[in-house]
Design an enzyme around this catalytic site. Structure first.
Site, mmCIF file in Angstrom:
data_model
loop_
_atom_site.group_PDB
_atom_site.id
_atom_site.type_symbol
_atom_site.label_atom_id
_atom_site.label_comp_id
_atom_site.label_asym_id
_atom_site.label_seq_id
_atom_site.Cartn_x
_atom_site.Cartn_y
_atom_site.Cartn_z
ATOM 1 N N LYS A 1 54.602 38.353 -50.023
ATOM 2 C CA LYS A 1 54.125 40.383 -50.525
ATOM 3 C C LYS A 1 53.328 40.399 -51.253
ATOM 4 O O LYS A 1 53.884 39.579 -52.796
ATOM 5 C CB LYS A 1 55.314 40.917 -49.957
ATOM 6 C CG LYS A 1 55.069 42.183 -49.607
ATOM 7 C CD LYS A 1 56.170 42.753 -49.441
ATOM 8 C CE LYS A 1 55.913 45.061 -48.712
ATOM 9 N NZ LYS A 1 57.141 45.181 -48.344
ATOM 10 N N SER B 1 56.854 48.244 -44.434
ATOM 11 C CA SER B 1 55.549 47.920 -45.623
ATOM 12 C C SER B 1 55.549 46.797 -45.220
ATOM 13 O O SER B 1 53.897 46.208 -46.298
ATOM 14 C CB SER B 1 56.037 48.731 -47.126
ATOM 15 O OG SER B 1 57.480 47.381 -47.166
ATOM 16 N N SER C 1 62.233 47.029 -43.480
ATOM 17 C CA SER C 1 60.365 46.632 -43.580
ATOM 18 C C SER C 1 60.186 45.317 -43.913
ATOM 19 O O SER C 1 58.628 44.500 -43.926
ATOM 20 C CB SER C 1 59.793 47.339 -45.202
ATOM 21 O OG SER C 1 59.755 48.559 -45.792
#
Length: 500
Positions: free
Chosen positions: A79, A154, A178
């Site tokens: 990420k 997210s 997330s």
């Protein structure tokens, strides 16, 4: 040999047996990212040259007989809120569009030491603020099962990359769901570990008391292997607790006979779709069939979890993001001509709508006159939520719940209604407030053909129990083996910009 359809551990085994090379594995995923990546917009940055160079070096170490991790030579996506030395790290924001960290996050160092090959940095909601990966400055990420739908957020880029076979596994971060929600929306398995078990050093902070880094993969064995690599004590993280990395070598016997699993019945009463409800309750029946004792009970504080979470998370975000002022860190506006306008213009232009919304809310609840009314009460509710879970774990080893009230929804459907999106976190945020571990895994499909996810929640540092339970389920079902074919067959769609 279809390398992209293998699990991460299968790829690692093939590399150890010299049936494929680390370079071949990396090239398979890099080529796919170039040819198919536009359909999902899963990556912000693809590191082709760096990945192939790393793969060559790791292959030499393997060929020399060096003892390494089962994931040595296996590609991974990370990420874009995890710092990577000399590689652009944006957190999905214009504010950091030109940020090249001078150091690695601890989890990146641990991956490198284990011989992982980093393919690239995945898309995300800006500063991890969102539940759909629609707020990224670098465009919307699309769900590989249906590119008209969101992948969750997210960590939606990491989930989309794995589901679309653009990476065998990935790292995400979980502040209020997330990792788990994107796994549920994309038919993947993911682990949100106990707070303090994985170092947060080098993670661009959203809410420091809630953020945790964890793995996402095709099945729980891949996730367990990755968590073993990235977990353990780190002197650079003051909240690091776990003395040694997790060892899950005894978690895969498939035996859960006599295990007590609690199902919170009030989680299934209001606001949940029938297809999600039925899929999770059918999973409970499967656990019973495998010899577990499944009972219903109530968690009394569930209705307070979402407001408490958003007050605490936004308060911490307003503090953490104050450093991005156009002077010390981040984007600086060309329109600024003095100190005050530098602050104002840089933050106005650098942050998107959702980040601004949460900064303003956080500043409000911390302000004089409102601190006691909101922030202090939210902390008290957090204590009650922790206590509710502790009472439940006196009776149950594992709690089974949905991940989200529904399956993946259409792009644009909730982005203009923040309250609806916030309420979708009802089953996930309490775990972060209590600092507990949870495993998300697929357990069915909705009427629209999209995956349904469930989560297994445990007491602090009982990841082994959760993984054992998840493995038993995946040993006896095949939902985790299902993959989308839409990325391959559907015409590639350009990623549109998010709501800013």
């Amino acid at each position: 040999m279809d390398i992209r359809s293998m699990t991460a551990l299968e790829i690692g085994e093939k590399i150890r047996k010299r049936e494929i090379s680390s370079v071949e594995a990396a090239k398979a995923f890099l080529d796919a990212a170039k040819s198919e990546g536009s359909a999902t917009n899963a990556y912000i940055t693809v590191l082709e040259e760096e990945a192939l160079d790393a793969a060559e070096k790791i292959q030499k170490r393997i060929d020399q007989g060096e003892s390494m991790s089962p994931l040595a030579g296996v590609p991974v996506a990370v990420k874009d809120n995890l710092c990577t030395k000399g590689v652009k790290t944006t957190a999905g924001s214009k504010m950091l569009e030109n940020f090249y960290p001078p150091y690695h996050a601890t989890v990146i160092d641990k991956l490198s030491d284990a011989g992982a090959v980093i393919l690239g940095k995945t898309n995300q909601d800006e500063f991890a603020m969102g539940g759909s990966t629609e707020t990224s400055y670098y465009g919307i990420t699309r769900n590989p099962w249906n590119t008209d739908c969101v992948p969750g957020g997210s960590s939606g880029g990491s989930a989309a990359a794995v589901a679309a076979k653009l990476a065998p596994y990935a790292l995400g971060s979980d502040t209020g769901g997330s990792i788990r929600q994107p796994c549920a929306f994309c038919g993947l398995t993911g682990i949100k570990p106990t707070y303090g078990s994985v170092s947060r050093y080098g993670l661009l902070a959203y809410a420091s008391s809630l953020d945790q880094i964890g793995p996402m993969g095709k099945d729980v064995k891949d996730c367990a292997a990755a968590l073993s690599v990235i977990s353990g004590y780190d002197i650079k993280d003051s909240t690091s607790i776990l003395e040694k990395p997790f060892d899950f070598s005894r978690a895969f016997d498939g035996n859960i006979k006599g295990m007590k699993i609690g199902v919170p019945k009030n989680y299934f009463e209001i606001g949940i779709s029938e297809d999600v409800k039925n899929a999770v309750l059918n999973a409970a029946k499967e656990f019973e069939h495998q010899g577990a004792i499944v009972e219903e009970f109530e968690i009394p504080t569930i209705e307070y979890a979402v407001p408490a979470y958003y007050i605490i998370a936004c308060a911490e975000a307003s503090s953490n993001l104050s450093r991005y002022d156009g002077i010390k860190f981040g984007y600086r506006s060309d329109q600024a001509n003095d100190l005050l306008s530098t602050f104002y213009q840089s933050r106005s232009e650098g942050f998107g709508k959702e980040a601004k919304r949460r900064i303003m809310l956080g500043s409000f609840v911390l302000s004089s006159g409102y601190f006691d009314a909101y922030y202090k009460k939210a902390l008290q509710v957090r204590g009650l939520i922790k206590e509710s879970f502790q009472q439940a774990f006196q009776k149950y080893q594992v709690i089974l719940s949905p991940v989200s009230p529904g399956t993946a929804y259409k792009i644009g459907e909730q982005i203009s209604d923040p309250l609806a999106m916030y309420l979708a976190d009802i089953y996930t945020v309490s775990i972060n407030l209590a600092g507990l571990p949870a495993v998300a895994l697929p357990c069915g499909f909705g009427e629209n053909g999209m995956p349904v996810g469930m989560q297994l929640i445990g007491n602090a540092f009982t990841e082994e129990t959760l993984i054992k339970t998840a493995y038993c389920y995946q040993l006896n079902t095949d939902y985790h083996t299902k993959t989308p074919d839409l990325v391959k067959n559907k015409e590639s769609l350009p990623a549109k910009g998010g709501d800013r």
